[in-house]
Design an enzyme around this catalytic site. Structure first.
Site, PDB file in Angstrom:
ATOM      1  N   TYR A  38      -2.494  -0.503  10.220  1.00 55.98           N
ATOM      2  CA  TYR A  38      -2.776  -0.694   8.838  1.00 55.98           C
ATOM      3  C   TYR A  38      -1.129  -0.378   8.097  1.00 55.98           C
ATOM      4  O   TYR A  38      -0.883  -1.278   7.567  1.00 55.98           O
ATOM      5  CB  TYR A  38      -3.894   0.048   8.321  1.00 55.98           C
ATOM      6  CG  TYR A  38      -3.859  -0.336   6.631  1.00 55.98           C
ATOM      7  CD1 TYR A  38      -4.415  -1.381   6.239  1.00 55.98           C
ATOM      8  CD2 TYR A  38      -3.343   0.512   5.802  1.00 55.98           C
ATOM      9  CE1 TYR A  38      -4.479  -1.798   4.908  1.00 55.98           C
ATOM     10  CE2 TYR A  38      -3.457   0.305   4.384  1.00 55.98           C
ATOM     11  CZ  TYR A  38      -4.051  -0.726   4.014  1.00 55.98           C
ATOM     12  OH  TYR A  38      -4.312  -1.052   2.526  1.00 55.98           O
TER      13      TYR A  38
ATOM     14  N   SER B  71       0.904  -1.111  -0.086  1.00 58.42           N
ATOM     15  CA  SER B  71      -0.001  -0.110   0.045  1.00 58.42           C
ATOM     16  C   SER B  71       0.896   1.196   0.156  1.00 58.42           C
ATOM     17  O   SER B  71       2.095   1.014   0.325  1.00 58.42           O
ATOM     18  CB  SER B  71      -0.767   0.141   1.214  1.00 58.42           C
ATOM     19  OG  SER B  71      -1.640   1.358   1.427  1.00 58.42           O
TER      20      SER B  71
END
Length: 254
Positions: A151, A138
């Protein structure tokens, strides 16, 4: 010839969003796709879509955070040429608003889930003469994102694990890369906005869209096309790299 003709591909979290797009495209390109997903209903819908188009797909209900489950599924598949570690969850909060349970949940799915798949699949690829692995990282592995402590931790781990696997298994003809999407418009995103910003869904969708300099979120099909290239023989000279697919987020957000 189709780019994955005769290949066997495993896609974790292939029942929705980016995983769904990857699964359907890989099947269209000739792969026999095996979806590992905790939600059999979504995965079976993808399977039906693939089979209606003449492709091959098998669904395995599996909790990727459970190593024994993953090992059993992989053993039942046999030969595996391609692994896509896509399954993942998100969490909103800085370190002060991330409980031990929150942290552990994200770690178990995003990090241990990818580890479990790597642990199970790499010996199979070695025995079969090689393969291609793609891990979903990501932009959160590259830049600081507000309120994404757990995350970001998990996607930084994916980034680093990808390099390690690429380095360790080159001699086994196993390539490993990762991709780092910015925001992608999936049902997950819609549910995320509805849960965390009730009553402000339209406003937040626009705000999150405009955070990419290109002015919109990516579509899952766009991520799938990059995944297809990196998992195909066209990318045979590429390993140990991460590819941002981010609408300019990392380098043009100034």
């Amino acid at each position: 010839m189709s780019k994955l003709e005769g290949k066997v591909a495993v896609v974790t979290g292939g029942g929705s969003g980016i995983g769904r797009a990857i699964s359907t495209l890989f099947a269209q390109e000739g792969a026999w796709v095996h979806i590992l997903d905790l939600n059999p209903q979504g995965a079976e819908e993808v399977q039906q879509e693939i089979e209606d188009l003449g492709g091959k797909c098998s669904v395995h209900t599996c909790n990727v955070s459970d190593q024994e489950e993953v090992l059993a599924v992989v053993a039942s598949i046999g030969r595996i040429d391609v692994l896509v570690n896509n399954a993942g969850i998100a969490h909103v909060g800085d370190v002060e608003h991330c409980s031990p349970a929150d942290f552990d949940k994200v770690f178990q799915v995003n990090v241990k889930g990818a580890y479990n798949a790597l642990f199970a699949v790499i010996p199979v690829m070695k025995a079969n003469g090689g393969g291609a692995i793609l891990n979903l990282a990501s932009i959160a592995a590259w830049v600081g994102i507000t309120d994404r402590f757990a995350y970001s931790m998990s996607k930084g781990a994916i980034f680093a694990m990808s390099l390690s696997v690429a380095r360790d298994y080159m001699q086994d003809n196993i390539r490993c890369n990762s991709i780092s999407p910015a925001r992608v418009h999936t049902p997950f995103v819609d549910g995320f906005i509805a849960k965390n910003y009730p009553g402000k869904e339209t406003e937040m969708f626009e705000k999150l869209s405009q955070s990419q300099p290109i002015g919109r979120m990516a579509q899952p099909a766009e991520i799938a096309k990059l995944a297809l290239f990196l998992c195909s023989d066209d990318a045979g000279f590429i390993t140990g790299n991460d590819y941002p697919i981010d609408g300019g987020f990392i380098k043009l957000n100034n």
